[in-house]
Scaffold this active site. Sequence first.
Site, PDB file in Angstrom:
ATOM      1  N   ASP A   1       1.148  -1.079  -0.013  1.00 36.86           N
ATOM      2  CA  ASP A   1       0.155   0.004  -0.014  1.00 36.86           C
ATOM      3  C   ASP A   1       0.786   1.290  -0.085  1.00 36.86           C
ATOM      4  O   ASP A   1       1.842   1.390   0.842  1.00 36.86           O
ATOM      5  CB  ASP A   1      -0.895   0.092   1.140  1.00 36.86           C
ATOM      6  CG  ASP A   1      -1.984   0.730   1.073  1.00 36.86           C
ATOM      7  OD1 ASP A   1      -1.745   2.048   0.866  1.00 36.86           O
ATOM      8  OD2 ASP A   1      -3.324   0.569   1.185  1.00 36.86           O
TER       9      ASP A   1
ATOM     10  N   PHE B   1       0.372   5.763 -10.654  1.00 32.67           N
ATOM     11  CA  PHE B   1      -1.319   5.560 -10.810  1.00 32.67           C
ATOM     12  C   PHE B   1      -2.202   5.121  -9.448  1.00 32.67           C
ATOM     13  O   PHE B   1      -3.213   5.481  -9.405  1.00 32.67           O
ATOM     14  CB  PHE B   1      -1.535   4.224 -11.716  1.00 32.67           C
ATOM     15  CG  PHE B   1      -0.960   4.565 -13.146  1.00 32.67           C
ATOM     16  CD1 PHE B   1      -1.669   5.133 -14.015  1.00 32.67           C
ATOM     17  CD2 PHE B   1       0.204   3.784 -13.415  1.00 32.67           C
ATOM     18  CE1 PHE B   1      -1.283   5.237 -15.535  1.00 32.67           C
ATOM     19  CE2 PHE B   1       0.626   3.882 -14.619  1.00 32.67           C
ATOM     20  CZ  PHE B   1      -0.025   4.694 -15.608  1.00 32.67           C
TER      21      PHE B   1
ATOM     22  N   SER C   1      -6.000  14.446 -13.865  1.00 26.37           N
ATOM     23  CA  SER C   1      -7.391  14.453 -14.701  1.00 26.37           C
ATOM     24  C   SER C   1      -7.966  15.573 -15.399  1.00 26.37           C
ATOM     25  O   SER C   1      -7.705  16.551 -14.440  1.00 26.37           O
ATOM     26  CB  SER C   1      -8.335  13.695 -13.474  1.00 26.37           C
ATOM     27  OG  SER C   1      -9.812  13.928 -14.126  1.00 26.37           O
TER      28      SER C   1
ATOM     29  N   TYR D   1     -12.642  13.696  -4.749  1.00 32.95           N
ATOM     30  CA  TYR D   1     -11.845  13.071  -5.549  1.00 32.95           C
ATOM     31  C   TYR D   1     -11.273  14.128  -6.708  1.00 32.95           C
ATOM     32  O   TYR D   1      -9.931  14.039  -6.895  1.00 32.95           O
ATOM     33  CB  TYR D   1     -12.495  11.861  -6.719  1.00 32.95           C
ATOM     34  CG  TYR D   1     -11.407  11.600  -7.805  1.00 32.95           C
ATOM     35  CD1 TYR D   1     -10.636  10.722  -7.867  1.00 32.95           C
ATOM     36  CD2 TYR D   1     -11.993  12.167  -9.089  1.00 32.95           C
ATOM     37  CE1 TYR D   1      -9.653  10.277  -8.811  1.00 32.95           C
ATOM     38  CE2 TYR D   1     -11.043  11.768 -10.265  1.00 32.95           C
ATOM     39  CZ  TYR D   1     -10.142  10.623 -10.009  1.00 32.95           C
ATOM     40  OH  TYR D   1      -9.406  10.622 -10.906  1.00 32.95           O
TER      41      TYR D   1
ATOM     42  N   LYS E   1      -6.860  15.432  -6.874  1.00 36.83           N
ATOM     43  CA  LYS E   1      -6.129  15.783  -8.022  1.00 36.83           C
ATOM     44  C   LYS E   1      -5.562  17.296  -7.997  1.00 36.83           C
ATOM     45  O   LYS E   1      -4.468  17.383  -8.420  1.00 36.83           O
ATOM     46  CB  LYS E   1      -6.925  15.595  -9.214  1.00 36.83           C
ATOM     47  CG  LYS E   1      -7.255  13.978  -9.435  1.00 36.83           C
ATOM     48  CD  LYS E   1      -6.119  13.141  -9.374  1.00 36.83           C
ATOM     49  CE  LYS E   1      -6.578  11.489  -9.719  1.00 36.83           C
ATOM     50  NZ  LYS E   1      -5.313  10.697  -9.537  1.00 36.83           N
TER      51      LYS E   1
HETATM   52  N1  LIG Z   1      -9.796   5.664 -15.662  1.00 42.73           N
HETATM   53  C1  LIG Z   1     -10.309   7.002 -15.629  1.00 42.73           C
HETATM   54  O1  LIG Z   1     -11.318   7.452 -16.182  1.00 42.73           O
HETATM   55  C2  LIG Z   1      -9.051   8.065 -15.059  1.00 42.73           C
HETATM   56  C3  LIG Z   1      -9.332   9.581 -15.712  1.00 42.73           C
HETATM   57  C4  LIG Z   1      -8.396  10.287 -14.996  1.00 42.73           C
HETATM   58  C5  LIG Z   1      -7.437   9.935 -14.134  1.00 42.73           C
HETATM   59  N2  LIG Z   1      -7.423   8.732 -13.636  1.00 42.73           N
HETATM   60  C6  LIG Z   1      -6.481   8.234 -12.669  1.00 42.73           C
HETATM   61  O2  LIG Z   1      -5.471   7.443 -13.168  1.00 42.73           O
HETATM   62  C7  LIG Z   1      -5.112   6.649 -12.199  1.00 42.73           C
HETATM   63  C8  LIG Z   1      -5.378   5.036 -12.620  1.00 42.73           C
HETATM   64  O3  LIG Z   1      -6.750   4.799 -12.954  1.00 42.73           O
HETATM   65  P1  LIG Z   1      -7.284   3.678 -13.471  1.00 42.73           P
HETATM   66  O4  LIG Z   1      -8.552   3.694 -14.160  1.00 42.73           O
HETATM   67  O5  LIG Z   1      -6.246   2.621 -13.804  1.00 42.73           O
HETATM   68  O6  LIG Z   1      -7.819   3.050 -12.100  1.00 42.73           O
HETATM   69  P2  LIG Z   1      -7.673   1.613 -11.265  1.00 42.73           P
HETATM   70  O7  LIG Z   1      -8.553   1.418 -10.010  1.00 42.73           O
HETATM   71  O8  LIG Z   1      -7.981   0.473 -12.120  1.00 42.73           O
HETATM   72  O9  LIG Z   1      -6.122   1.379 -10.800  1.00 42.73           O
HETATM   73  C9  LIG Z   1      -5.716   1.879  -9.696  1.00 42.73           C
HETATM   74  C10 LIG Z   1      -4.631   0.704  -9.189  1.00 42.73           C
HETATM   75  O10 LIG Z   1      -4.063   1.476  -7.785  1.00 42.73           O
HETATM   76  C11 LIG Z   1      -4.210   0.335  -6.734  1.00 42.73           C
HETATM   77  N3  LIG Z   1      -4.439   1.003  -5.489  1.00 42.73           N
HETATM   78  C12 LIG Z   1      -5.441   1.874  -5.130  1.00 42.73           C
HETATM   79  N4  LIG Z   1      -5.137   2.169  -3.978  1.00 42.73           N
HETATM   80  C13 LIG Z   1      -3.977   1.854  -3.576  1.00 42.73           C
HETATM   81  C14 LIG Z   1      -2.789   2.000  -2.472  1.00 42.73           C
HETATM   82  N5  LIG Z   1      -3.403   2.680  -1.479  1.00 42.73           N
HETATM   83  N6  LIG Z   1      -1.820   1.690  -2.700  1.00 42.73           N
HETATM   84  C15 LIG Z   1      -1.242   0.792  -3.577  1.00 42.73           C
HETATM   85  N7  LIG Z   1      -2.265   0.578  -4.585  1.00 42.73           N
HETATM   86  C16 LIG Z   1      -3.565   1.167  -4.549  1.00 42.73           C
HETATM   87  C17 LIG Z   1      -5.732  -0.431  -7.175  1.00 42.73           C
HETATM   88  O11 LIG Z   1      -5.436  -1.649  -6.900  1.00 42.73           O
HETATM   89  C18 LIG Z   1      -5.610  -0.560  -8.706  1.00 42.73           C
HETATM   90  O12 LIG Z   1      -4.746  -1.497  -9.366  1.00 42.73           O
HETATM   91  C19 LIG Z   1      -5.847   6.908 -11.058  1.00 42.73           C
HETATM   92  O13 LIG Z   1      -4.977   7.562 -10.090  1.00 42.73           O
HETATM   93  C20 LIG Z   1      -6.954   7.646 -11.435  1.00 42.73           C
HETATM   94  O14 LIG Z   1      -7.488   8.757 -10.423  1.00 42.73           O
HETATM   95  C21 LIG Z   1      -8.217   7.604 -14.077  1.00 42.73           C
HETATM   96  O1  LIG Z   2     -24.020   5.012 -16.158  1.00 41.22           O
HETATM   97  C1  LIG Z   2     -23.675   6.291 -16.796  1.00 41.22           C
HETATM   98  C2  LIG Z   2     -22.378   6.609 -16.559  1.00 41.22           C
HETATM   99  C3  LIG Z   2     -21.957   7.944 -17.177  1.00 41.22           C
HETATM  100  N1  LIG Z   2     -22.881   8.599 -17.910  1.00 41.22           N
HETATM  101  C4  LIG Z   2     -22.467   9.797 -18.564  1.00 41.22           C
HETATM  102  O2  LIG Z   2     -21.261   9.356 -19.288  1.00 41.22           O
HETATM  103  C5  LIG Z   2     -20.581  10.639 -19.237  1.00 41.22           C
HETATM  104  C6  LIG Z   2     -19.022  10.052 -19.101  1.00 41.22           C
HETATM  105  O3  LIG Z   2     -19.081   9.712 -17.455  1.00 41.22           O
HETATM  106  P1  LIG Z   2     -18.176   8.774 -16.964  1.00 41.22           P
HETATM  107  O4  LIG Z   2     -18.401   8.552 -15.505  1.00 41.22           O
HETATM  108  O5  LIG Z   2     -17.741   7.515 -17.807  1.00 41.22           O
HETATM  109  O6  LIG Z   2     -16.923   9.765 -16.874  1.00 41.22           O
HETATM  110  P2  LIG Z   2     -16.499  11.352 -16.284  1.00 41.22           P
HETATM  111  O7  LIG Z   2     -16.248  12.137 -17.534  1.00 41.22           O
HETATM  112  O8  LIG Z   2     -17.927  11.646 -15.410  1.00 41.22           O
HETATM  113  O9  LIG Z   2     -15.353  11.105 -15.419  1.00 41.22           O
HETATM  114  C7  LIG Z   2     -14.163  10.259 -15.903  1.00 41.22           C
HETATM  115  O10 LIG Z   2     -13.382  11.122 -16.557  1.00 41.22           O
HETATM  116  C8  LIG Z   2     -13.005  12.323 -15.709  1.00 41.22           C
HETATM  117  C9  LIG Z   2     -12.141  12.900 -16.492  1.00 41.22           C
HETATM  118  O11 LIG Z   2     -12.866  13.603 -17.712  1.00 41.22           O
HETATM  119  C10 LIG Z   2     -12.326  11.839 -14.638  1.00 41.22           C
HETATM  120  O12 LIG Z   2     -10.927  11.564 -14.525  1.00 41.22           O
HETATM  121  C11 LIG Z   2     -13.194  10.648 -13.570  1.00 41.22           C
HETATM  122  O13 LIG Z   2     -12.020  10.274 -12.766  1.00 41.22           O
HETATM  123  C12 LIG Z   2     -13.312   9.661 -14.546  1.00 41.22           C
HETATM  124  O14 LIG Z   2     -14.249   8.967 -13.863  1.00 41.22           O
HETATM  125  C13 LIG Z   2     -21.008  11.572 -18.316  1.00 41.22           C
HETATM  126  O15 LIG Z   2     -21.723  12.645 -19.023  1.00 41.22           O
HETATM  127  C14 LIG Z   2     -21.962  10.928 -17.503  1.00 41.22           C
HETATM  128  O16 LIG Z   2     -22.934  11.456 -17.071  1.00 41.22           O
HETATM  129  C15 LIG Z   2     -24.166   8.255 -18.164  1.00 41.22           C
HETATM  130  O17 LIG Z   2     -24.865   8.718 -18.830  1.00 41.22           O
HETATM  131  N2  LIG Z   2     -24.364   6.966 -17.658  1.00 41.22           N
END
Ligand SMILES: NC(=O)c1ccc[n+]([C@@H]2O[C@H](COP(=O)([O-])OP(=O)(O)OC[C@H]3O[C@@H](n4cnc5c(N)ncnc54)[C@H](O)[C@@H]3O)[C@@H](O)[C@H]2O)c1
Ligand SMILES: O=c1ccn([C@@H]2O[C@H](COP(=O)(O)OP(=O)(O)O[C@H]3O[C@H](CO)[C@H](O)[C@H](O)[C@H]3O)[C@@H](O)[C@H]2O)c(=O)[nH]1
Length: 389
Positions: free
Chosen positions: A78, A101, A145, A170, A174
């Site tokens: 962790d 990440f 993000s 959240y 960031k």
């Molecule tokens: N997926 C998205 O839409 C998105 C968009 C913007 C930013 N991000 C950021 O990108 C990063 C990766 O996102 P993802 O979609 O791959 O998420 P994910 O949850 O698939 O990956 C995150 C990983 O971190 C691990 N983790 C969580 N807490 C931890 C801890 N305390 N110690 C060690 N490991 C830990 C989880 O087990 C997981 O494997 C995150 O920081 C997220 O906020 C994601």
């Molecule tokens: O069941 C659903 C899920 C989403 N949406 C819509 O789809 C769009 C995209 O939603 P997501 O939840 O897929 O993505 P967000 O843009 O809300 O958020 C994601 O992208 C962001 C960056 O743009 C942040 O990083 C955040 O962590 C990540 O979850 C939004 O308009 C949302 O209202 C729906 O209509 N139905």
Amino acid sequence: MSPIKQTILVTGGCGYIGSHTVLRLLESGYKVIVVDNLSNSSFEALRRVHELYTRVAPKDESPASLTTEQLIPFYQVDVLDRSSLIKVFASHPEISAVIHFAGRKAVGESSHIPLDYYNVNISGTVNLLQVMDEFHVRKIVFSSSATVYGDPPVIPIPETSPIVASMSPYGRTKVFLEHIIKDLCTASVVKHQRYVKECEAANKSVEHNYEWSAMLLRYFNPAGAHPSGIMGEDPQGIPNNLMPFLAQVAVGNLEKLSVFGDDYPTRDGTCIRDYLHVLDLAQGHVAALAKMDTNHTAGLFGCKAYNLGTGTGCTVLDMVRAFNRAVGRELPYVITGRRAGDVPNLTADPSLANKELEWKAEKSLDEMCTDLWRWQRTHPNGYSPAQNQ
Ligand SMILES: NC(=O)c1ccc[n+]([C@@H]2O[C@H](COP(=O)([O-])OP(=O)(O)OC[C@H]3O[C@@H](n4cnc5c(N)ncnc54)[C@H](O)[C@@H]3O)[C@@H](O)[C@H]2O)c1
Ligand SMILES: O=c1ccn([C@@H]2O[C@H](COP(=O)(O)OP(=O)(O)O[C@H]3O[C@H](CO)[C@H](O)[C@H](O)[C@H]3O)[C@@H](O)[C@H]2O)c(=O)[nH]1
């Protein structure tokens, strides 16, 4: 003989974006070490990375003869656990940079358990930065993000758009973390200058560089999966995000999609986002590492933010239609009320990353959808073996 490879520590490397990035790093010639507490992922993701890398690795490497842990040293740690992190860095003095990440990422959940989010995302990152500094590893690529832009005044969004008190705990983590990393970079310049002066005064050689380099990568909306169909997103429980939710509807695990609001000021009333293929996003990290190296060679350090997006916005209904094309049938949806915290439009201006990182999102919306569907239809339960074909 192969050239000496740089070693990158990837936190959260078993997760969705992390695992695809680990694969791209290996394919680009890096060595990779992964730290993950597996709270939202499984080790199986790294086994799949191993399998895929074996298909493309140079002949002299023969990764098939290695175990996954020999190819990718893995620590179930962790990021809040300082003493375990210290052990990882102490065991691997070859680490030259970190891609961070690890963290919690569910926007809605963060409003219910804000302290957990502040603890893991902020304390965990500060912990990591302190340990990195102690071990003289001062290069970080950080997962930021598009959410840091809140409801931006200008679309497409340039990096100069104000970063704001974002819409959720959240999002705020960031924003805070961007400030924390910037402050660290700024302070490190002063610390290094002081150290250089001390060395000069004592007639000693300058052995360390205390300056930090950071790339803050502001991801827009990652989607899709590896085209092989054996690696993809494996969200725990009911997915929060649009694309994994739609994919679960398509395999019959969920009944229908709720489209959150059709009264936004957009062309069809649903929200616009900038979706990019997860492999393009993974490549963005390789490009950011390369840029840090070029900067270092030129004596440049410090912190820089880049948008990683395509520059093209799609509405929710555009995405439903694109995914329908991939699946070959119409998926059921219903329009419901707005989701708290959603903003009408987050579309990137990616020109800075295009120019300075020499990175561009190449894959189309249809590739994202086809790849996602290939993964989901063969893995309706993600990496969990139950009922998968
Ligand atoms: N997926 C998205 O839409 C998105 C968009 C913007 C930013 N991000 C950021 O990108 C990063 C990766 O996102 P993802 O979609 O791959 O998420 P994910 O949850 O698939 O990956 C995150 C990983 O971190 C691990 N983790 C969580 N807490 C931890 C801890 N305390 N110690 C060690 N490991 C830990 C989880 O087990 C997981 O494997 C995150 O920081 C997220 O906020 C994601
Ligand atoms: O069941 C659903 C899920 C989403 N949406 C819509 O789809 C769009 C995209 O939603 P997501 O939840 O897929 O993505 P967000 O843009 O809300 O958020 C994601 O992208 C962001 C960056 O743009 C942040 O990083 C955040 O962590 C990540 O979850 C939004 O308009 C949302 O209202 C729906 O209509 N139905």
